[in-house]
Design an enzyme around this catalytic site. Structure first.
Site, PDB file in Angstrom:
ATOM      1  N   LYS A 190       0.848   9.059   1.570  1.00 33.64           N
ATOM      2  CA  LYS A 190       2.101   8.705   2.235  1.00 33.64           C
ATOM      3  C   LYS A 190       2.670   9.906   3.000  1.00 33.64           C
ATOM      4  CE  LYS A 190       1.568   4.659   0.399  1.00 33.64           C
ATOM      5  NZ  LYS A 190       1.781   4.035  -0.877  1.00 33.64           N
TER       6      LYS A 190
HETATM    7  C1  LIG Z   1       1.567   2.920  -1.910  1.00 34.67           C
HETATM    8  C2  LIG Z   1       2.211   1.574  -1.986  1.00 34.67           C
HETATM    9  C3  LIG Z   1       2.850   1.099  -3.140  1.00 34.67           C
HETATM   10  C4  LIG Z   1       2.747   1.769  -4.480  1.00 34.67           C
HETATM   11  O1  LIG Z   1       3.085   3.081  -4.498  1.00 34.67           O
HETATM   12  P1  LIG Z   1       2.485   4.041  -5.655  1.00 34.67           P
HETATM   13  O2  LIG Z   1       3.279   5.279  -5.454  1.00 34.67           O
HETATM   14  O3  LIG Z   1       1.034   4.215  -5.365  1.00 34.67           O
HETATM   15  O4  LIG Z   1       2.738   3.386  -6.959  1.00 34.67           O
HETATM   16  C5  LIG Z   1       3.540  -0.105  -3.075  1.00 34.67           C
HETATM   17  N1  LIG Z   1       3.572  -0.825  -1.958  1.00 34.67           N
HETATM   18  C6  LIG Z   1       2.944  -0.427  -0.825  1.00 34.67           C
HETATM   19  C7  LIG Z   1       3.032  -1.281   0.392  1.00 34.67           C
HETATM   20  C8  LIG Z   1       2.222   0.774  -0.823  1.00 34.67           C
HETATM   21  O5  LIG Z   1       1.567   1.145   0.290  1.00 34.67           O
END
Ligand SMILES: *Cc1c(COP(=O)(O)O)cnc(C)c1O
Length: 394
Positions: free
Chosen positions: A194
């Site tokens: 991210k």
């Molecule tokens: C990355 C992601 C999540 C979950 O996040 P984590 O930090 O990996 O638990 C939830 N929804 C979307 C759309 C994502 O891309």
């Protein structure tokens, strides 16, 4: 660019000597120094850095309250708890998302009701969402897909609480300001792919002090105070007022996040510039379409393209195999959640239920996009993609 060349999958020389991943974290020397300092401090978790990170994040987003948690998934779970989602409730969710979006609803004992997306933006279609509303609908979860801001206002007008899965959208700018700035509940993720990372981590932005308080307890077993507050008060007593979890972010993670937050605008600018370069180079490509968004307002978590099946002799899966043979880390975001075996078995979801989501999911390819990519890397992706498309042109 010689696009009549053979792709690697057909025996040509790979475009790249080294593999290019679809996403990757960016760690600076400052990040390392900040984390190292925490390792020498008194608090590895539930310490003062959490509050510093939350405050800096609230300022960055323009949110009244920010609660940091241990993952984006925990953020979604906490948001569902704050929205008082429970057994018997229905929550409208898109299917073109990561499984965590719908799983958070199931954690609460509620039923996810999948609604279709808009074929242009790939986000929850307000008309489909309206059709899915019943007297049991407790909330609607919308995903800011690939970092482009979703039409939250149209969903808010439907009545139920809107929870935003903003895992892709830190830095995205919606019609009424940065994503999360005016939200009832917006969940962010700080997973390494991210925009900003804490290793594992997440946060919820909310305009409600009451919901923020609920989520602070939720992340700490449902306790009314945390270890540091008790230490400050010289107290050893605590009360558990509701059922919570251990969803605390560590100070190690928060320090990394705080350090990264200092250059988030640079990271975001680079993502937008990479996207603009892709858009320019793919401008007249007849074999693909890019979902609609304002490139200067999206946070560009990744670069999605939709293949035009009539222009190609190969399937999407073969196209990805060909890109990977050229050492381009192509991916798919996402396999529809309603077609996952768990959801089919538990909720009876099936093919044919979401026409647009299913059609789009069969044509999607995610191309690499991360701040450390060079312009040369972008050109490699475009060259490989166009070479494959012309070799296998219908
Ligand atoms: C990355 C992601 C999540 C979950 O996040 P984590 O930090 O990996 O638990 C939830 N929804 C979307 C759309 C994502 O891309």
């Amino acid at each position: 660019m010689n696009q009549t060349d053979r792709p690697a999958v057909a025996g040509g020389t790979p475009i790249r000597a080294t593999p290019l991943p679809y996403g990757r974290h960016t760690i600076s020397k400052d990040d390392i120094a900040t984390v190292t300092a925490i390792l020498r401090s008194d608090w590895l978790t539930t310490g003062p850095t959490i509050e510093l990170f939350e405050r800096a994040l609230a300022q960055q987003i323009g949110a009244a309250h920010v609660v940091a948690v241990s993952s984006g998934t925990a953020a979604l779970h906490a948001a569902c708890a704050a929205a008082d989602i429970g057994p018997g409730d229905e929550v409208i969710v898109p299917s073109l998302t990561f499984v965590a979006t719908a799983n958070a609803v199931v954690y609460r004992g509620a039923t996810p009701v999948f609604a279709d997306i808009d074929g242009e933006t790939l986000m929850l279609d307000p008309i489909a969402a309206r059709r899915a509303v019943t007297e049991r609908t407790q909330a609607i979860i919308v995903v800011h897909y690939a970092g482009a801001p979703a039409d939250v206002a149209a969903l808010r007008a439907l009545g139920p609480t809107v929870i935003e899965d903003a895992a892709h959208a830190l830095g995205a700018i919606g019609p009424d300001g940065p994503v999360g700035s005016r939200s009832r509940l917006a969940a962010f993720s700080f997973h390494p792919v991210k925009l900003l990372t804490t290793g594992e981590g997440g946060a919820i932005a909310t305009d409600s002090a009451e919901m923020a308080a609920v989520m602070r307890r939720f992340r700490n077993h449902g306790l009314s105070s945390d270890a540091r507050e008790r230490e400050h008060a010289g107290s050893w007593q605590y009360a558990m007022t509701s059922l919570g979890f251990n969803y605390r972010l560590t100070d190690i993670g928060a320090a990394l996040g705080l350090s990264q937050l200092g250059r988030v605008d640079v990271l975001l600018r680079r993502r937008r510039d990479i996207a603009l370069r892709y858009l320019r180079l793919f401008d007249d490509a007849p074999f693909l379409r890019v979902p609609r968004s304002d490139p200067e307002r999206s946070a560009w978590h990744f670069f999605p393209i939709l293949l035009e099946p009539s222009a190609l002799r190969i399937s999407r899966d073969e196209f990805i195999r060909a890109l990977r043979a050229d050492r381009i880390g192509a991916n798919v975001h996402y396999a529809p959640v309603h077609l996952q075996p768990f959801y089919r078995q538990r909720f009876g979801t099936a093919e044919g239920q979401l026409r647009v989501s299913e059609d789009v999911a069969a044509r999607l390819v995610t191309l690499p996009l991360f701040p450390a990519m060079t312009d040369r890397d972008v050109d490699d992706v475009v060259t490989a993609t166009c070479r494959i498309a012309s070799w296998f042109a219908a």
